[in-house]
Design a protein around this motif. Structure first.
Motif, PDB file in Angstrom:
ATOM      1  N   SER A 106     -23.823  -1.993   8.931  1.00 15.21           N
ATOM      2  CA  SER A 106     -22.811  -2.181   8.010  1.00 15.21           C
ATOM      3  C   SER A 106     -22.212  -0.913   7.367  1.00 15.21           C
ATOM      4  N   LEU A 107     -20.978  -0.716   7.236  1.00  8.31           N
ATOM      5  CA  LEU A 107     -20.326   0.277   6.366  1.00  8.31           C
ATOM      6  C   LEU A 107     -19.201  -0.289   5.502  1.00  8.31           C
ATOM      7  N   PHE A 108     -19.283   0.379   4.380  1.00  5.38           N
ATOM      8  CA  PHE A 108     -18.353  -0.363   3.214  1.00  5.38           C
ATOM      9  C   PHE A 108     -18.340   0.811   2.138  1.00  5.38           C
ATOM     10  N   SER A 109     -17.328   0.236   1.167  1.00 12.10           N
ATOM     11  CA  SER A 109     -17.039   1.162  -0.022  1.00 12.10           C
ATOM     12  C   SER A 109     -17.136   0.123  -1.083  1.00 12.10           C
ATOM     13  N   VAL A 110     -17.396   0.807  -2.337  1.00  9.73           N
ATOM     14  CA  VAL A 110     -17.634   0.173  -3.559  1.00  9.73           C
ATOM     15  C   VAL A 110     -16.927   0.803  -4.724  1.00  9.73           C
ATOM     16  N   THR A 111     -16.126  -0.052  -5.424  1.00 13.30           N
ATOM     17  CA  THR A 111     -15.499   0.401  -6.620  1.00 13.30           C
ATOM     18  C   THR A 111     -15.949  -0.206  -7.882  1.00 13.30           C
ATOM     19  N   ALA A 112     -15.859   0.390  -9.145  1.00  9.82           N
ATOM     20  CA  ALA A 112     -16.048  -0.597 -10.326  1.00  9.82           C
ATOM     21  C   ALA A 112     -15.012  -0.077 -11.445  1.00  9.82           C
ATOM     22  N   ASN A 113     -14.261  -1.023 -11.724  1.00 16.42           N
ATOM     23  CA  ASN A 113     -13.139  -0.475 -12.550  1.00 16.42           C
ATOM     24  C   ASN A 113     -12.181   0.775 -12.072  1.00 16.42           C
ATOM     25  N   ASN A 114     -12.224   0.659 -11.025  1.00 18.66           N
ATOM     26  CA  ASN A 114     -11.402   1.453  -9.999  1.00 18.66           C
ATOM     27  C   ASN A 114     -11.992   2.834  -9.870  1.00 18.66           C
ATOM     28  N   LEU A 116     -14.449   4.888  -7.671  1.00 17.72           N
ATOM     29  CA  LEU A 116     -14.839   4.814  -6.403  1.00 17.72           C
ATOM     30  C   LEU A 116     -16.330   5.286  -6.481  1.00 17.72           C
ATOM     31  N   LEU A 117     -17.300   4.453  -6.202  1.00 17.06           N
ATOM     32  CA  LEU A 117     -18.805   4.638  -6.407  1.00 17.06           C
ATOM     33  C   LEU A 117     -19.383   5.015  -5.023  1.00 17.06           C
ATOM     34  N   MET A 118     -19.204   4.479  -4.125  1.00 20.03           N
ATOM     35  CA  MET A 118     -19.468   4.720  -2.615  1.00 20.03           C
ATOM     36  C   MET A 118     -18.343   4.441  -1.709  1.00 20.03           C
ATOM     37  N   LYS A 119     -18.339   5.495  -0.784  1.00 12.66           N
ATOM     38  CA  LYS A 119     -17.309   5.534   0.397  1.00 12.66           C
ATOM     39  C   LYS A 119     -17.878   5.328   1.628  1.00 12.66           C
ATOM     40  N   ASN A 120     -17.585   4.425   2.674  1.00 14.54           N
ATOM     41  CA  ASN A 120     -18.040   4.353   3.983  1.00 14.54           C
ATOM     42  C   ASN A 120     -19.702   4.545   3.746  1.00 14.54           C
ATOM     43  N   ARG A 150     -13.847  -6.158 -19.210  1.00 17.80           N
ATOM     44  CA  ARG A 150     -14.216  -6.772 -17.809  1.00 17.80           C
ATOM     45  C   ARG A 150     -14.765  -5.421 -17.007  1.00 17.80           C
ATOM     46  N   LEU A 151     -15.824  -5.712 -16.405  1.00 20.08           N
ATOM     47  CA  LEU A 151     -16.372  -4.929 -15.320  1.00 20.08           C
ATOM     48  C   LEU A 151     -16.326  -5.548 -14.071  1.00 20.08           C
ATOM     49  N   THR A 152     -15.363  -4.883 -13.238  1.00 25.07           N
ATOM     50  CA  THR A 152     -14.853  -5.597 -11.944  1.00 25.07           C
ATOM     51  C   THR A 152     -15.242  -4.577 -10.842  1.00 25.07           C
ATOM     52  N   VAL A 153     -16.046  -5.268  -9.841  1.00 27.16           N
ATOM     53  CA  VAL A 153     -16.819  -4.468  -9.002  1.00 27.16           C
ATOM     54  C   VAL A 153     -16.259  -4.989  -7.746  1.00 27.16           C
ATOM     55  N   THR A 154     -15.684  -4.327  -6.735  1.00 26.81           N
ATOM     56  CA  THR A 154     -14.976  -4.801  -5.520  1.00 26.81           C
ATOM     57  C   THR A 154     -15.782  -4.062  -4.262  1.00 26.81           C
ATOM     58  N   PHE A 155     -15.975  -4.724  -3.345  1.00 21.88           N
ATOM     59  CA  PHE A 155     -16.780  -4.227  -1.977  1.00 21.88           C
ATOM     60  C   PHE A 155     -15.718  -4.380  -1.014  1.00 21.88           C
ATOM     61  N   SER A 156     -15.608  -3.380  -0.292  1.00 23.60           N
ATOM     62  CA  SER A 156     -14.733  -3.283   0.758  1.00 23.60           C
ATOM     63  C   SER A 156     -15.335  -2.891   2.186  1.00 23.60           C
TER      64      SER A 156
END
Length: 253
Positions: A106-114, A116-120, A150-156
């Motif tokens: 698995s490879l993915f990126s993670v953002t929290a409130n815009n 960028l915390l982790m990339k690929n 709000r704390l918005t966390v997105t996994f891409s």
């Protein structure tokens, strides 16, 4: 550098066990974890996500939160109502095969409130690079929540891959603990030059060192594990900065 800080009471805290079918209590420390199944924290775009169970339990991991995961071939989002201020954000990953996907590829990126915390990001490669190698991984960040509550966390997921997470934990932090106070500005490691973090800065835990007390003496501020007189090193824009926290501002288990 030791700061004199009064005992702090958290305003926001949650421990989310992703993919778990119901709320649970972790037998190791008695903490309650919430399920994300049909959760109010899952945003509408997260209908594309699915839950999965790990193929086996390594002796190094606990049932909760590592044996279930939420995953998706498309991006999915959690949205948490919080008060403004700095949040300690922790992610749990268990990089093995699952019933519906392979966590080792698995490879993915993670953002929290815009931010960028982790990339690929590969949980498997990152955990394998530890000494000794691991199958689980914990990633910790400090993320500011500014005007919106709000704390918005997105996994891409990366192309042709899948994003997943086993657990999410966050807790509010005292004001000016890591910046915003010129008198107690953080110094660069090995230097007396002060470095004051802006309130808009997000950063990641690089190392946590025990410089006092017995091994295994763990203190907690509803989920933050601190050893006596813990020195936490953080990486900010390629520079490593250090900070010492006295244990009297935390509660013990």
């Amino acid at each position: 550098m030791v700061l004199s800080i009064a005992a702090y009471t958290t305003t926001d805290y949650i421990l989310l066990s992703c993919g778990e079918s119901s709320d649970t209590t972790t037998p190791e420390d008695g903490r309650k974890s919430s399920t994300d199944e049909k959760s109010k924290f899952l945003a509408s775009n997260s209908e594309v996500s699915f839950t999965a169970s790990a193929s086996y339990q390594d002796h190094s991991v606990t049932q909760v939160p590592y044996m279930t995961a939420r995953a998706s071939h498309d991006k999915f989002t959690y949205s948490f109502p919080v008060t403004p201020g700095l949040k300690f954000l922790r992610f749990y990953f268990y990089a093995v095969n699952y019933s519906r996907f392979d966590g080792t590829t698995s490879l993915f990126s993670v953002t929290a409130n815009n931010y960028l915390l982790m990339k690929n990001f590969s949980a498997f490669l990152t955990a394998s690079d530890k000494t000794p190698a691991q199958v689980f991984l914990i990633k910790e960040f400090m993320v500011p929540v500014l005007d919106k509550e709000r704390l918005t966390v997105t996994f891409s997921p990366s192309p042709n891959s899948v994003a997943f997470v086993n657990g999410i934990e966050f807790v509010s932090m005292p004001n000016n603990l890591y910046g915003g106070n010129q008198e107690n500005s953080l110094p660069f490691v090995g230097s007396n030059i002060p470095f004051d973090l802006l309130s808009t800065t997000a950063f990641e835990t690089a190392y946590r060192l025990n410089v006092g007390g017995q091994d295994g003496a763990v203190y907690s501020c509803q989920g933050i594990d601190i050893v006596p007189f813990a020195v936490a090193l953080y990486e900010v824009q390629g520079q490593v900065i250090g900070h010492m926290r006295p244990v009297n501002c935390f509660r013990r288990y």
